[in-house]
Write an enzyme that holds these catalytic residues in place. Sequence first.
Site, PDB file in Angstrom:
ATOM      1  N   CYS A  11     -51.287  15.244   2.546  1.00 51.28           N
ATOM      2  CA  CYS A  11     -52.588  15.205   3.721  1.00 51.28           C
ATOM      3  C   CYS A  11     -51.828  14.957   5.103  1.00 51.28           C
ATOM      4  CB  CYS A  11     -53.493  14.423   3.051  1.00 51.28           C
ATOM      5  SG  CYS A  11     -55.082  14.343   4.163  1.00 51.28           S
ATOM      6  N   ASP A  13     -59.840  23.326  -1.690  1.00 48.85           N
ATOM      7  CA  ASP A  13     -59.617  22.160  -0.826  1.00 48.85           C
ATOM      8  C   ASP A  13     -60.825  22.457   0.222  1.00 48.85           C
ATOM      9  OD1 ASP A  13     -58.745  20.459   1.172  1.00 48.85           O
ATOM     10  OD2 ASP A  13     -56.868  20.569   0.546  1.00 48.85           O
ATOM     11  N   HIS A  37     -58.456  18.881  -2.933  1.00 48.88           N
ATOM     12  CA  HIS A  37     -57.455  18.167  -2.002  1.00 48.88           C
ATOM     13  C   HIS A  37     -57.177  16.747  -2.316  1.00 48.88           C
ATOM     14  CE1 HIS A  37     -56.203  17.405   2.040  1.00 48.88           C
ATOM     15  NE2 HIS A  37     -56.272  16.026   1.754  1.00 48.88           N
TER      16      HIS A  37
END
Length: 245
Positions: A132, A179, A212
Site C-alpha cells: 500500500c 481494489d 486491497h
Amino acid sequence: MANESRPCPCSIGDRFDYEGCGQEVQVEHIKAYVCKPPASTDRAVIVIHDIFGWQLPNTRYMADMLTAHGYVAICPDFFMGQEAWKPSNDWATFDDWLKTRNAGKIDKEVDVILKYLSEQCGAKKIGAIGFCWGGAAVQHLMLKNPHLKTGVSLYGVIRFFDDRSSLLHPTFFIFAEKDEHIPLEQVTLLELKLKQNCKVDYEVKIYPGQTHGFVHRKREDINPQDKPYIEEGREDMINWLNKYL
C-alpha cells in the site's frame, strides 16, 4: 468506493495474532524490526510497511516469511516515530495525516538502512518490498535508488507516482482486481507508461476477485475462497526476489 469522508478504504483486515521471530533494533535514528536466517547470507530485503505502521504483526509475519526463504529482512519505522494510522481514527483527517508521511521522502532513512545491512549483516544484494503506502515507496525507490537490485510493489498507491515509470531495477507490481483504492484503469495506464518508458524487466499482475491488502491482510484460514490468490501472491513475490537477488 473511496469518498471524501473516507479517502482511503484501507481496513485493518485480519489482524494477525503473531509475535514475530525477529527483534527490534535501533539503527542510528530509526527503529526497525530485523529477522535473520540461521545460515549466513548476503541477500537482504527491506520491508516497507503500510499506513498501519512497522509494528503491525501482519507485516512482521511477511518479513519472517522472507527470512524463512533465506533473506535477512528488515522492517524500519519509516514514519520516524510518528503515529501509524489507527482503524479508530477519523477518515476525514486522513489526507492531513498523510501529508506528514510522504512515501517519496524516505531516501535518507533508506540510505541508513542500506549501510546497516551492508556493514552489520553482510548484505551485498538488497531488494525492497512494500504494501500500500509502502508499495508506492518501493516504486519511488525503483525509480531513484541505484543501490537496490529489485523491488516488489504490492497494491502500491499509483496516484502517488503515476507520472514516473522509468524504473532503474526489475520491479514486480501486484494489484487486486476489486481494489477500491486503485481502479483498474490506473493499473492499465501504469502498464502503458511502463511499456513506453521502462528499459528494465517488470511485470504487472492483477489477482482476480481480490481486494486491497489481500497478500498480507487476509488470513487464508478464514478466507478460504481467497486462499489460492493469497498464496499465489506470496509465492510470486518470493520467486521474483529469488530471480533478481
